[in-house]
Design an enzyme around this catalytic site. Structure first.
Site, short mmCIF file in Angstrom:
data_model
loop_
_atom_site.label_atom_id
_atom_site.label_comp_id
_atom_site.label_asym_id
_atom_site.label_seq_id
_atom_site.Cartn_x
_atom_site.Cartn_y
_atom_site.Cartn_z
CB CYS A 378 36.38 128.38 11.06
SG CYS A 378 37.16 128.57 9.44
CG HIS A 544 33.28 131.27 3.77
ND1 HIS A 544 33.39 132.03 4.92
CD2 HIS A 544 33.54 130.00 4.15
CE1 HIS A 544 33.72 131.26 5.93
NE2 HIS A 544 33.80 130.02 5.51
#
Length: 622
Positions: A378, A544
């Site tokens: 990611c 996040h």
């Protein structure tokens, strides 16, 4: 054997190819400014020996170290090769390119093993000290090792190889090298032979005589040109005939020799033509005392001629014409007689694609079950990829325990990755970082049809590995929650639906309130969401931050916000928003535990609606 040679060749060329620009710069300075160059200049010519002695070996060693040990391996490789250079007398000794191809990967391997040994045992607060001193100490030891052993050993090996080449030249046997070179090119070993063998020997010869015939053995575009011309004129297949002119331009002027390999594979006997063409050209060059002043890469007529000394321009051009003429004369009758019986160009191109994939370490969809390492990647490697990797690893281990499944940032996918799983919007970055890997693009990491298809291919392949080493039992993870990574106050249930920005902000503020992060982390979480969604499937989102200062995260923490009616993330809705603040790698283990717990669909569905915080805490920390 062929696959082993291709992998070895790929490894050698991978150290050289990124640095070809430096070789070309060195070649141009040599061709232009030495005493016999186009524009003799003693001052500028003085640059040449330093580039040859120091720049090129250091670049190769650093690249080789980085391939194995990433940035720390790169630094160690550069340190190590300096010992070899000093061990043979610096600018007065032989160039240490072959030593660089050995010392760079060795340095990367050593520091990689050290890092693996220290994983989980690094004292808190001493990370930078240990990391820097380990590179310095091991680098120093390798430099000493190179000074006393590897440098002199490689000098002796290079001297023996050079003597062997001289024997071939003196006995008029060098042209016979073409018997091995041309078939090897069709097997995609051309870069390994050219940059792994011919270039180091050629540099040694060029440093003494100003030119080397070794640069001409593989790069001559004439043999391939002759084959393509023969197909253009005599092929009975109209598609092949029409494709040849474009292939000629790409091959001859672009230097992409791979373009003519399918034409060889259509009629394998045609390989005789470039072999004989190159034999004649090499014999002519040896007779005329020709040589290039630097490597011609790519092997186009432009690069080939630009590296020719000014007193050898005409003989160099004649050699190309001679190779093309002989290759054309031999290939023409073969094509006339066999073109109607040969396989189609499309079939041959597909064959070349498969061979090129093997040569570069790629894995096609047909044999994807041979993969050994799958990497979920990611944007930052912090959350979604970790959970995706855990879920897929748990799903896969019953049928394929031999496959390693891990996760990382999309910009740090390792070189030994066989399959990279990334979100669609990140595929270009993944291709740039891991061109050797098969790319599987998905919308989310937990429930995507592409993952089901990947699982099916890995678990039903004809060549499924059955003698894998049994996977070691997973360690108990209860100790992970002995601290306050996830606490009761970090769980908010029954929240009313809001926008995803508001949900992310709420998670960020809860992380701030519990002392996990500073206020600066909240905008970093929102900024991260703009890059690529943190929705990972099955009603979960894990926002996040990535672009923040080192002191923004005080300690690792996770918070869970429940939205029974869902929060809209693009086309999906998340009932659970799990905010992450990861310091070091601690949160990865926590997320793996969370993902494992949520694999039970009944548990997952209950977690989306329950009002029992104690039950959630027990499920996620047991």
């Amino acid at each position: 054997m062929k696959n082993a040679l291709q992998r070895f060749g790929k490894f050698l060329s991978a150290m050289v190819m990124p640095n070809i620009g430096a070789f070309i710069a060195w070649g141009f300075i040599t061709a232009l400014f030495i005493a016999d160059g186009w524009f003799p200049n003693e001052q500028l010519a003085s640059i040449q020996p330093y580039m040859l002695t120091y720049l090129l070996p250091v670049l190769i060693a650093a690249t080789g170290g980085r391939m194995i040990g990433k940035d720390r391996g790169m630094v160690m490789g550069a340190i190590a090769i300096m010992g070899c250079i000093a061990g043979v007398g610096g600018v007065d000794g032989q160039p240490m390119l072959m030593a660089a191809m050995f010392m760079g990967p060795l340095a990367g391997w050593i520091i990689k093993k050290f890092d693996q040994m220290m994983e989980g045992h690094m004292p808190a607060g001493f990370e930078m000290l240990i990391n820097n001193f380990s590179v310095g100490i091991f680098g120093m030891i390798l430099a000493i090792f190179g000074y006393y052993l590897i440098g002199p050993l490689m000098e002796a090996i290079l001297a023996i190889l050079t003597m062997g080449v001289n024997v071939l030249i003196n006995h008029a046997l060098l042209p016979l090298v073409a018997i091995f070179v041309e078939p090897a090119k069709v097997l995609f070993l051309n870069n390994a032979i050219n940059h792994g063998i011919f270039t180091p020997i050629g540099i040694e010869q060029a440093s003494q005589t100003g030119r080397s015939i070794m640069y001409m053995l593989e790069a001559n575009p004439g043999p391939g040109l002759g084959v393509l011309l023969a197909y253009w004129i005599f092929s009975k297949d109209q598609a092949t005939k029409d494709s040849a002119p474009g292939a000629i331009i790409i091959h001859f002027f672009g230097g992409i020799h791979e373009i003519y390999f399918p034409y060889i594979l259509m009629n394998p006997i045609v390989i005789v033509a470039p072999i004989l063409g190159n034999i004649c050209a090499i014999a002519f060059y040896a007779l005329m005392g020709c040589g290039l002043q630097g490597p011609a890469s790519p092997g186009s007529i432009i690069a080939f001629m630009s590296m020719a000394p000014k007193d050898a321009i005409i003989p160099t051009a004649i050699g190309v014409i001679l190779a093309a003429g002989v290759s054309f004369a031999v290939a023409s009758p073969i094509i006339k007689m066999t073109s109607t019986k040969s396989q189609s160009l499309e079939e041959a191109q597909n064959q070349v694609s498969g061979m090129k994939a093997q040569a570069k370490g790629l894995i096609s969809a047909q044999n994807i079950f041979n993969a050994k390492k799958i990497v979920f990647a990611c944007d930052a490697g912090m959350g979604s990829s970790a959970m995706g990797a855990t879920k897929f690893r748990n799903r896969l281990k019953a049928v394929r325990p031999d496959i390693v499944v891990t996760n990382t940032s999309v910009d740090t996918i390792p070189s030994d990755c066989d399959i990279a799983v990334v979100q669609t919007v990140l595929q270009d970055r993944a291709k740039a970082c891991a061109p050797q890997a098969v790319l599987v693009t998905i919308k989310n990491f937990l429930a995507d049809p592409a993952l089901d298809e990947l699982y099916f291919q890995l678990s039903t392949g004809d060549a499924l590995v059955t003698e894998a080493t049994p996977e070691e039992p997973e360690e108990e993870t209860s100790s992970l929650f002995a601290s306050d990574v996830l606490i009761k106050d970090g769980i908010l249930l029954g929240q009313k639906s809001v926008s995803k920005e508001e949900a992310i902000t709420a998670a960020g503020h809860l992380l701030v309130q519990l002392g996990y992060v500073t206020q600066d982390y909240v905008p970093a979480m929102l900024e991260r969401e703009k890059i690529v969604t943190t929705y990972i499937g099955m009603g979960l989102a894990i926002p996040h931050g990535t672009t923040h200062g080192d002191d923004t995260i005080k300690k690792t923490g996770i918070v869970l916000l429940q939205y029974p009616d869902g929060v809209t993330f693009g086309e999906e809705k998340a009932q659970l928003v799990i905010g992450i603040a990861g310091k070091g790698g601690e949160h990865m283990e926590v997320l793996s535990k969370v993902c494992t717990a949520l694999e039970d669909e009944a548990v997952l569905e209950k977690m989306k609606t329950t009002q029992d915080k104690d039950w959630i805490l027990q499920i996620l920390t047991k």
